[in-house]
Design an enzyme around this catalytic site. Structure first.
Site, short mmCIF file in Angstrom:
data_model
loop_
_atom_site.label_atom_id
_atom_site.label_comp_id
_atom_site.label_asym_id
_atom_site.label_seq_id
_atom_site.Cartn_x
_atom_site.Cartn_y
_atom_site.Cartn_z
N ILE A 339 1.21 -1.07 -0.61
CA ILE A 339 0.25 -0.17 0.23
C ILE A 339 0.95 0.77 -0.15
CG2 ILE A 339 -1.62 1.01 1.14
CD1 ILE A 339 -2.88 -0.80 2.31
N GLU A 365 9.23 -19.23 20.16
CA GLU A 365 8.22 -20.11 21.24
C GLU A 365 7.85 -20.60 20.49
OE1 GLU A 365 6.08 -18.30 24.34
OE2 GLU A 365 7.44 -15.97 24.27
#
Length: 383
Positions: A339, A365
């Protein structure tokens, strides 16, 4: 997922506090810290004064005694401004501090939690090694029993706050390879003989969140530093990661919202062919997709937080939230660059950093692939 108007109001106040902190203490330095790979330890410690470093810690240990909904809002608002610092807040709260809170003895909690919650101390947490990321059962960092002590040798890598952290929780092998009960967790104080660390630099993103390698050379640790029972370290780590995945989902949500909000603002002001680019379907449809994905990610994340607050089984919900939020975070950051066009490819606009930072969310994680394994296992359990 948030039950009544009183809770909504309290949550809004906490979010506003985090937003104001981010605007005042983080935004003026985001580019500077990123380019210098500087970890602002003083600002992290300042967060302790605001209660952002002991979010889940009970008041008796100096914490804020808040729940996971509030925790999500704090990480999200900080990450909308500087996701590197959002990552540090997440790692400090959900990994090191929460591990001691969840599995520590009363003496360990009294010793460490007040300092971690106040920001006087910053915490690190170490599971990953150079050759064992998802395959933690083959870790090579070992601890050998020697009377009332353990002798630790080996290394841990990709450790957030491994250099500046005054305390680290590490998981090392005390038994046989591939034995889920062959690993144990220890609390390690900075400055102890045989324990050193070196900073990891030249990262793609999250550059102002400190990352280090920890090295142990005949590091002698008293048995009082053991968290829980010998052999319980891996089981503990998996439980900590179940909750920690909510943190990464919140981090991803903050990056996604930051990218989206910057894109909406840019699209309304940037003109082409005599009118704002937001008026073109190609751009407006991207914004619509962004908004939809963010709504879905937030609902999944808040749902996991609700289960966690009620002490339910959060394994599947946290994996789903982390998986979806991290993947759409990358997609939204990518669309934000599109954009912005050429401007998005420069450091003059925030989406360039969001784009670089976003990828970590699909890795840290537990990778997206690991989340799929967890989700599939939970779906098929007992079938």
């Amino acid at each position: 997922m948030i039950e009544n108007n009183v809770q909504q109001e309290e949550l809004a106040l906490i979010a506003r506090s985090a937003k104001d902190f981010a605007e005042n203490y983080l935004r003026p330095h985001v580019i500077e810290w990123d380019e210098a790979e500087h970890f602002p330890l003083d600002v992290m410690q300042k967060m302790g004064e605001y209660g952002f470093l002991g979010v889940l810690v009970p008041e008796e240990y100096g914490g804020s005694a808040l729940g996971y909904q509030e925790y999500i809002s704090i990480i999200e608002e900080i990450s909308k401004v500087d996701s590197s610092i959002g990552l540090s807040v997440a790692a400090h709260n959900s990994l090191c501090t929460n591990h001691i809170l969840t599995f520590g003895t009363e003496a360990q909690k009294q010793k460490y939690l007040p300092k971690l919650a106040s920001g006087e101390w910053i915490g690190a947490w170490g599971l990953t090694e150079a050759g064992t990321g998802s395959d933690a059962g083959r870790m090579q960092c070992v601890a050998k029993k020697d009377g009332d002590y353990y002798i630790i040798n080996g290394t841990k890598t990709w450790i957030t706050h491994g250099l500046s952290g005054q305390v680290a929780v590490i998981i090392v092998r005390t038994g046989e390879l591939l034995d889920s009960h062959g690993m144990s967790a220890f609390i390690i104080d900075k400055g102890i003989e045989g324990y050193s660390s070196v900073k990891i630099t030249r990262k793609l993103g999250m550059r102002s969140s400190e990352t280090a390698e920890l090295m142990f050379d005949n590091c002698r640790i008293h048995k009082d530093q053991l968290l829980g029972k010998e052999g319980d370290g891996f089981i503990q780590a998996m439980k900590i990661l179940d909750g920690g995945r909510i943190s990464i989902a919140a981090l991803a949500l903050g990056i996604a919202k930051g990218s989206y909000e910057a894109s909406v603002k840019y699209a309304q002001h940037r003109e082409q062919f005599g009118k704002p680019i937001a008026s073109f379907q190609g751009i407006s449809f991207k914004l619509a997709d962004m908004a939809t994905k963010i709504e879905a990610a937030e609902l999944l994340t808040r749902h996991a937080a609700d289960i966690k607050n009620k002490h339910g089984d959060v394994i599947k919900a946290s994996a789903i939230a982390k998986y979806y939020a991290s993947e759409i975070c990358v997609e939204i950051a990518t669309d934000a660059i599109q954009i912005h066009g050429g401007n998005g490819y420069t450091k003059e606009y925030p989406v360039e950093k969001f784009f670089r930072d976003s990828k970590l969310c699909t890795i840290g994680e537990g990778t997206s692939e690991i989340q799929k394994l967890v989700i599939a296992r939970e779906i098929l359990k007992g079938k």
